[in-house]
Scaffold this active site. Structure first.
Site, PDB file in Angstrom:
ATOM      1  N   LEU A  82      27.038  62.467  26.467  1.00 55.13           N
ATOM      2  CA  LEU A  82      26.416  63.654  27.056  1.00 55.13           C
ATOM      3  C   LEU A  82      25.584  64.416  26.036  1.00 55.13           C
ATOM      4  CD1 LEU A  82      29.389  65.010  29.201  1.00 55.13           C
ATOM      5  CD2 LEU A  82      27.385  63.750  29.989  1.00 55.13           C
ATOM      6  N   GLY A  83      25.894  64.248  24.776  1.00 54.89           N
ATOM      7  CA  GLY A  83      25.149  64.935  23.725  1.00 54.89           C
ATOM      8  C   GLY A  83      25.791  64.680  22.388  1.00 54.89           C
TER       9      GLY A  83
ATOM     10  N   GLY B  70      25.538  66.011  17.938  1.00 55.69           N
ATOM     11  CA  GLY B  70      24.978  66.870  16.911  1.00 55.69           C
ATOM     12  C   GLY B  70      25.570  66.509  15.572  1.00 55.69           C
ATOM     13  N   GLY B  71      25.332  67.374  14.609  1.00 54.61           N
ATOM     14  CA  GLY B  71      25.814  67.079  13.265  1.00 54.61           C
ATOM     15  C   GLY B  71      27.322  67.063  13.163  1.00 54.61           C
ATOM     16  N   MET B  72      28.016  67.812  14.035  1.00 51.43           N
ATOM     17  CA  MET B  72      29.463  67.945  13.913  1.00 51.43           C
ATOM     18  C   MET B  72      30.238  66.976  14.781  1.00 51.43           C
ATOM     19  SD  MET B  72      30.083  72.043  13.537  1.00 51.43           S
ATOM     20  CE  MET B  72      29.384  72.935  12.137  1.00 51.43           C
ATOM     21  N   GLY B  73      29.594  66.393  15.776  1.00 54.88           N
ATOM     22  CA  GLY B  73      30.336  65.482  16.620  1.00 54.88           C
ATOM     23  C   GLY B  73      29.561  65.027  17.831  1.00 54.88           C
TER      24      GLY B  73
ATOM     25  N   LYS C  38      35.011  66.083  23.842  1.00 54.01           N
ATOM     26  CA  LYS C  38      34.347  66.449  22.594  1.00 54.01           C
ATOM     27  C   LYS C  38      35.123  65.901  21.407  1.00 54.01           C
ATOM     28  CE  LYS C  38      34.311  70.830  21.204  1.00 54.01           C
ATOM     29  NZ  LYS C  38      33.889  72.265  21.104  1.00 54.01           N
TER      30      LYS C  38
ATOM     31  N   ASP D 183      30.837  84.214  21.376  1.00 55.35           N
ATOM     32  CA  ASP D 183      29.613  83.408  21.406  1.00 55.35           C
ATOM     33  C   ASP D 183      29.136  83.226  22.855  1.00 55.35           C
ATOM     34  OD1 ASP D 183      27.500  82.076  20.218  1.00 55.35           O
ATOM     35  OD2 ASP D 183      28.528  80.144  20.121  1.00 55.35           O
TER      36      ASP D 183
END
Length: 755
Positions: free
Chosen positions: A21-22, A24-27, A43, A137
């Protein structure tokens, strides 16, 4: 939704992975199926981050906090392992887009949707705050839009009130643009901070703009702490109680903001008192803050708490697409068999049962949207143009002055671009979707360069529209060219930027005619419409050499093959009387005032009126300002002025009428100058992408090369270019206006006036 890679595991914690689904740098976030068949978003945190004790502690906290919350507008955690080498958590899969994606793709949401969104998110925050927690957030990217209501996600940096932060004492945690002033100052935050962030998110949903602008994060934080939010247009877009409530959320002092529970009550009351279509549909039956009823309403009630049509049909189409793709995810690339390749395209053939399941899910969502259940999202229909299932999304960058001296013009650019993207995505025969990434440069050169670098750094951005002004175009032209990124300049006069003289800038596409062509519509008008054999050109030398060059061009090629005479007004002289007297001595049948100053052109108009000259009087767009009308008074009546932009509200063409109707529906007013031209810029880019096939492999350099060989018939004008010079073909690209009853009235495209 992307196919699994060869390195992705088959299974994790009893969940079978289906797609990405997506990442990034962290996972990475996966689409997965639990043992009970439910779809989840899973995730996974990369091992190198999980090795950091502070980061793992943050992840444990996210699992704990999210597991303890079960409200209808929160995404429940269904499973997690915070101690694994690569820790992970799974939550119910929500097929809808984020609020950011919806607004960036289709523009601001309608008022009824914003009221629903605010009320339900306020209810979600009320539960969070009653549990003694602060989300910290709240932002559009953390709000998912589903058919049965929104969902607030990502408690990764949430904390209990008074808890010790897991960051340095002076660290700013959160997302600039949606942080509260106390967060921006790195002070202790509480529940009022979330309310402030929610106010920012709702203002963004209603207007499409961040209330504290974009750009350099430090500048955004400064504006958040010290300046008032930009809520222009919000009062017109939303009912008064809702506008007042959102404004209250954005109070600088935490104590001046409503609580989340109070905000929820205000928005419920606002919907009821307004008698909106949303309230009438049963929306006010939504559960109270105690969470006693779920998203589909209290047990035993016939009407759902949230109608299936609470979202605009465009967003519902996206939900339908996501739902269909989730039920028929792309196959893992490495799993493709030789036999599948022999069938033709290397794509596995879905079973009849799978096709029926996918079609049924999509049709249910579309039926709820009023689009019609006849749309069946299958591979066959997608290939034939019957739907947009599985098509890629291409991003168009918009660099504009949205907070500086040319804010009104930049806003028209933004509105035109968003309308064009929405119109493209509403079609059922497109090969790709479009999305917009907007960056505000404030009209400043330094900010413009930072904005350009931001868009260039995003590999998804294939072309950029903007910037707004000459200064900012000069600042970024070479940056975009070096990055092989096509830059479509809408309203800036190309000669003033030097772009047409720099042959090495090969990716800059200017859709405005150059100043050197501004004499043509005047020449054409005095040749075809008011045939004139003796023309006087009064030249204001205070307007500089470009205007002198235009005057000389008219002198060398007079209208109707007649004669012309130049009469100069020195730059240090305010009296136009002598020049007018010379024009009368010449027995002029028409007078052209070559000036870029509204005040000085008004003096010319007054001098002509005093001399009782009633023949055609013409001027340049630069004087088409209220100051000219005010200073000239009755002497301005009848003046004809050329301009490089259209007035779609006064244009009788089918395309202009449709554009004007869409603009009025979304923004509540007639379109302003340059909005239609910005709309056409997106059309030109889309036509270029279509010519290139529209696939995922399209690169910026290909777009930059092909755009100058693309012809596009837009709302304002036809866009076509000289392949050698890459300049816009000038014929039929300018418009005429006439002063009538103290207003500038649109006459039409110059070559059609009098035809």
């Amino acid at each position: 939704m992307l196919a699994l890679r060869a390195e992705d595991p088959e299974e994790l914690g009893g969940h079978r992975l289906l797609a990405r689904l997506g990442s990034g740098g962290m996972g990475v976030v996966y689409l997965a199926r639990a043992a009970d068949g439910a779809l989840v978003a899973l995730k996974v945190i990369r091992a190198e981050y999980a090795a950091d004790p502070a980061f793992r502690a943050r992840f444990r906290r996210e699992v704990r906090l999210a597991t303890g919350l079960s409200g209808p507008w929160l995404v429940p955690v269904t499973a997690a392992d915070a101690e694994a080498r690569e820790p992970w958590l799974a939550g119910t899969f929500v097929p809808g887009p984020s609020l950011t994606e919806a607004v960036e793709t289709y523009g601001p949401l309608p008022a009824p949707t914003v009221v629903v969104l605010g009320r339900l998110l306020a209810q979600a925050l009320a539960e969070v705050h009653e549990a003694g927690l602060v989300h910290r957030d709240v932002k559009p990217a953390n709000v998912l839009l589903a058919v049965d209501g929104p969902r607030l996600i990502d408690f990764g940096i949430a904390q209990g009130a008074g808890a010790t932060a897991l960051t340095s004492p002076d660290a700013v945690v959160g997302t600039p643009g949606y942080l509260s002033p106390e967060q921006a100052r790195a002070d202790e935050v509480g529940a009022p901070s979330d309310v402030f962030s929610l106010g920012c998110a709702l203002a963004y949903a209603a207007t499409g703009r961040r209330p504290f602008g974009t750009g350099d994060p430090a500048a955004v934080l400064y504006r958040t702490v010290h300046e008032s939010p930009d809520l222009a247009g919000l009062e017109r877009l939303l009912p008064p109680p809702v506008h007042t409530a959102i404004t209250g959320c954005l109070a600088k002092a935490p104590g001046d903001r409503p609580t989340s529970a109070a905000l929820h009550r205000v928005l419920v009351a606002a919907a009821e008192s307004a008698g909106s279509s949303v309230a009438a549909a049963g929306l006010t039956a939504v559960s109270d803050a105690d969470g006693s009823s779920g998203p589909m309403g209290p047990p035993g009630t016939a009407a759902p708490a949230v109608p299936l049509d609470w979202l605009p049909s465009t967003v519902l189409r996206l939900v339908a697409d996501r739902s269909a793709r989730a039920l028929d995810p792309p196959p893992r690339a490495a799993a493709a068999s030789p036999r599948a390749g022999a069938q033709g395209d290397g794509v596995r053939s879905p079973s009849r049962r799978r096709l029926l399941t996918v079609a049924g899910s999509a049709a249910a969502v579309l039926a709820a949207s009023g689009v019609g259940a006849a749309v069946v999202l299958t591979r066959k229909s997608a290939a034939s143009g019957g739907s947009t299932h599985g098509v890629p999304t291409h991003v168009i960058g918009l660099q504009a002055d949205l907070t500086g001296p040319q804010k009104s013009l930049g806003t028209e650019h933004e509105r035109g671009v968003r309308l064009a993207v929405a119109a493209h995505n509403a079609r059922t025969d497109v090969r790709f979707r479009l999305a917009v990434k907007t960056v505000d440069d404030g009209g400043e050169a330094a900010r413009a360069r930072r904005a350009a670098r931001t868009l260039i750094a995003d590999p998804a951005v294939l072309a950029v529209v903007g910037p707004t002004g000459t200064l900012t175009v000069r600042a970024v032209g070479r940056l975009y060219d070096t990055a092989s990124t096509p830059l479509v300049v809408v309203s800036v006069e190309p000669t003033a930027t030097g772009l047409l003289t720099n042959a090495d800038l090969r990716t800059i596409c200017v859709t405005r005619v150059p100043q050197r062509a501004e004499d043509y519509p005047l020449l054409d008008y005095l040749t075809r419409v008011h045939r004139t054999h003796r023309t006087s050109v009064i030249v204001d030398r205070a307007s500089g050499d470009p205007v002198w060059a235009l005057a000389q061009a008219l002198d060398e090629t007079p209208p109707a093959h007649g004669t012309a005479a130049l009469h100069e007004v020195p730059a240090d002289q305010d009296d136009f009387g002598p020049a007018v007297a010379a024009a009368l001595d010449f027995r002029a049948q028409a007078v052209v005032c070559m000036s870029t100053s509204p005040a000085r052109a008004a003096r010319c108009a007054q001098a002509l009126a005093t001399a009782d000259f009633t023949g055609p009087r013409l001027g340049l767009e630069a004087v088409m300002r209220p100051a000219f009308l005010t200073a000239a008074g009755a002497a301005a009546e009848g003046w004809v002025l050329e301009a490089p932009y259209t007035d779609p509200a006064s244009d009788g063409s089918k395309a202009a009428r449709a554009f004007t109707a869409a603009y009025r529906e979304r923004y509540g007013s007639a379109p302003g100058p340059w909005s239609a031209e910005a709309y056409d810029a997106v059309g030109l880019i889309a036509a270029t992408l279509t010519a290139l096939g529209g696939g995922t492999g399209t690169e910026r350099g290909q777009v930059a090369e092909r755009i100058f060989r693309t012809t596009y018939d837009g709302v304002a004008k036809r866009l076509d270019f000289d392949e050698d010079t890459r300049a816009l073909e000038s014929m039929g690209k300018t418009f005429l206006y006439q002063v009538t009853d103290g207003e500038f009235r649109f006459l039409g495209r110059n070559d059609r006036v009098g035809a």
